[in-house]
Design a protein around this motif. Structure first.
Motif, short mmCIF file in Angstrom:
data_model
loop_
_atom_site.label_atom_id
_atom_site.label_comp_id
_atom_site.label_asym_id
_atom_site.label_seq_id
_atom_site.Cartn_x
_atom_site.Cartn_y
_atom_site.Cartn_z
N ASP A 153 0.86 -1.18 0.00
CA ASP A 153 0.00 0.00 0.00
C ASP A 153 0.90 1.24 0.00
O ASP A 153 2.05 1.18 0.44
N ILE A 154 0.39 2.36 -0.50
CA ILE A 154 1.20 3.59 -0.50
C ILE A 154 1.04 4.36 0.79
O ILE A 154 2.01 4.67 1.48
N ARG A 155 -0.18 4.68 1.14
CA ARG A 155 -0.43 5.59 2.26
C ARG A 155 -0.59 4.82 3.57
O ARG A 155 -1.67 4.34 3.90
N MET A 156 0.51 4.72 4.28
CA MET A 156 0.54 4.05 5.57
C MET A 156 1.21 4.98 6.58
O MET A 156 2.06 5.79 6.20
N PRO A 157 0.84 4.90 7.85
CA PRO A 157 1.46 5.77 8.85
C PRO A 157 2.94 5.47 9.01
O PRO A 157 3.39 4.36 8.75
N GLY A 158 3.68 6.49 9.39
CA GLY A 158 5.13 6.29 9.54
C GLY A 158 5.78 6.22 8.17
O GLY A 158 5.63 7.11 7.34
N THR A 159 6.50 5.15 7.92
CA THR A 159 7.14 4.94 6.63
C THR A 159 6.10 4.52 5.60
O THR A 159 5.46 3.48 5.75
N ASP A 160 5.92 5.32 4.55
CA ASP A 160 4.89 4.97 3.56
C ASP A 160 5.42 3.95 2.56
O ASP A 160 6.60 3.55 2.60
N GLY A 161 4.55 3.53 1.65
CA GLY A 161 4.91 2.49 0.71
C GLY A 161 5.96 2.89 -0.29
O GLY A 161 6.77 2.05 -0.72
N ILE A 162 5.98 4.16 -0.66
CA ILE A 162 6.98 4.61 -1.63
C ILE A 162 8.37 4.60 -1.00
O ILE A 162 9.35 4.13 -1.59
N ALA A 163 8.48 5.11 0.22
CA ALA A 163 9.79 5.11 0.91
C ALA A 163 10.25 3.68 1.14
O ALA A 163 11.45 3.37 0.99
N ALA A 164 9.33 2.80 1.51
CA ALA A 164 9.69 1.40 1.74
C ALA A 164 10.16 0.75 0.44
O ALA A 164 11.14 -0.01 0.44
N THR A 165 9.47 1.04 -0.65
CA THR A 165 9.87 0.49 -1.95
C THR A 165 11.27 0.95 -2.32
O THR A 165 12.11 0.17 -2.77
N ARG A 166 11.53 2.22 -2.12
CA ARG A 166 12.85 2.77 -2.44
C ARG A 166 13.94 2.07 -1.62
O ARG A 166 15.02 1.75 -2.14
N THR A 167 13.66 1.81 -0.35
CA THR A 167 14.63 1.13 0.51
C THR A 167 14.87 -0.29 0.05
O THR A 167 16.02 -0.76 -0.02
N LEU A 168 13.80 -0.99 -0.30
CA LEU A 168 13.92 -2.39 -0.75
C LEU A 168 14.70 -2.48 -2.05
O LEU A 168 15.56 -3.36 -2.22
N MET A 169 14.42 -1.58 -2.98
CA MET A 169 15.09 -1.63 -4.28
C MET A 169 16.57 -1.28 -4.18
O MET A 169 17.37 -1.67 -5.01
N ALA A 170 16.93 -0.54 -3.13
CA ALA A 170 18.33 -0.11 -2.97
C ALA A 170 19.16 -1.14 -2.21
O ALA A 170 20.38 -0.99 -2.11
N ASP A 171 18.52 -2.18 -1.68
CA ASP A 171 19.23 -3.17 -0.89
C ASP A 171 19.79 -4.26 -1.80
O ASP A 171 19.03 -5.05 -2.38
N PRO A 172 21.11 -4.34 -1.97
CA PRO A 172 21.71 -5.31 -2.90
C PRO A 172 21.54 -6.76 -2.46
O PRO A 172 21.73 -7.68 -3.26
N GLU A 173 21.18 -6.98 -1.21
CA GLU A 173 21.03 -8.35 -0.72
C GLU A 173 19.63 -8.90 -0.97
O GLU A 173 19.37 -10.07 -0.71
N LEU A 174 18.74 -8.05 -1.47
CA LEU A 174 17.36 -8.48 -1.70
C LEU A 174 17.09 -8.68 -3.19
O LEU A 174 17.61 -7.95 -4.04
N ASP A 175 16.28 -9.67 -3.50
CA ASP A 175 15.81 -9.91 -4.86
C ASP A 175 14.29 -9.99 -4.78
O ASP A 175 13.71 -11.08 -4.68
N VAL A 176 13.65 -8.84 -4.77
CA VAL A 176 12.21 -8.78 -4.53
C VAL A 176 11.58 -7.75 -5.46
O VAL A 176 12.22 -6.75 -5.82
N ASP A 177 10.35 -8.01 -5.88
CA ASP A 177 9.59 -7.06 -6.67
C ASP A 177 8.50 -6.46 -5.80
O ASP A 177 8.05 -7.07 -4.82
N VAL A 178 8.05 -5.26 -6.18
CA VAL A 178 6.99 -4.59 -5.43
C VAL A 178 5.83 -4.28 -6.37
O VAL A 178 6.02 -3.69 -7.43
N LEU A 179 4.65 -4.71 -5.96
CA LEU A 179 3.42 -4.36 -6.66
C LEU A 179 2.65 -3.41 -5.75
O LEU A 179 2.26 -3.78 -4.65
N ILE A 180 2.47 -2.19 -6.22
CA ILE A 180 1.73 -1.20 -5.44
C ILE A 180 0.24 -1.44 -5.57
O ILE A 180 -0.29 -1.53 -6.68
#
Length: 218
Positions: free
Chosen positions: A54-81
């Motif tokens: 989801d995008i609009r969540m309290p605290g860390t929103d979905g966009i910020a979380a997606t950006r963090t996940l995509m920047a982590d070289p140890e993860l191989d994950v896709d995000v569907l908003i």
């Protein structure tokens, strides 16, 4: 088996998605996150293949979380908003953050499942109610280009041809027919294209091409 993490601050939404997705033979819901920070933590812990975010969540929103996940070289994950809101700024921000797909929560069950499988297969997805206007907006940001790959483009002429046809929404089989080659040849050029531009899927490749003024989906 597609391992999925659901991230949404509404318990009823998480429960509903878990029931729908859990009923599929090729999908395994491995966890539920209540906000963006929780989604990042659980993704690093559970290593899902895909996060329904989801995008609009309290605290860390979905966009910020997606950006963090995509920047982590140890993860191989896709995000569907998955979101209730079709605000263009949210769509652009999510795609720029690296999301492989964007779907409105009003989509029916069949569309949701198709979107998940498309993203898991590396093809990406964009809600049909948004596609035309989003791609038009990306197109309007482009510069004039020639009809062949520019000299400074990292792509070969054939990769450029594939990119142009991707922007028209063609499948690999349809691209093969257009170029008079085998589908396996298209897959080869597509793989080279994705690797050169650092794109995770077809959707990201098209958006890259539009931003680089190489293609016009109109």
């Amino acid at each position: 088996m597609i391992r999925i993490l659901i991230a949404d601050d509404q318990a009823v939404v998480r429960a509903g998605l878990s029931v729908i997705l859990g009923a599929e033979d090729d999908i395994d819901v491995v966890g539920e996150a209540i906000d963006g920070a929780d989604a990042v933590r659980l993704t690093r812990e559970l290593h899902p293949d895909l996060v329904c975010m989801d995008i609009r969540m309290p605290g860390t929103d979905g966009i910020a979380a997606t950006r963090t996940l995509m920047a982590d070289p140890e993860l191989d994950v896709d995000v569907l908003i998955l979101t209730t809101f079709d605000v263009d700024a949210d769509v652009f921000a999510a795609l720029e953050a690296g999301a492989a797909g964007f779907l409105l929560k009003g989509a029916d069950e069949a569309t949701l499942l198709a979107a998940i499988r498309s993203v898991a297969a590396g093809e990406g997805t964009l809600d049909q109610r948004l596609t035309r206007r989003i791609l038009r907006e990306f197109s309007e940001r482009r510069r004039e280009r020639s009809t062949t790959a520019p000299a400074d483009s990292p792509l070969t002429d054939r990769e450029f041809d594939v990119l142009e046809l991707l922007a028209q929404g063609l499948s690999n089989a349809e691209i093969a027919n257009q170029l008079f080659v085998e589908p396996t040849t298209v897959k080869y050029h597509l793989a080279g294209l994705l690797q050169k531009i650092g794109a995770r899927d077809r959707l990201q490749a098209v958006l890259w091409g539009i931003r680089a003024s190489l293609v016009d989906p109109r």
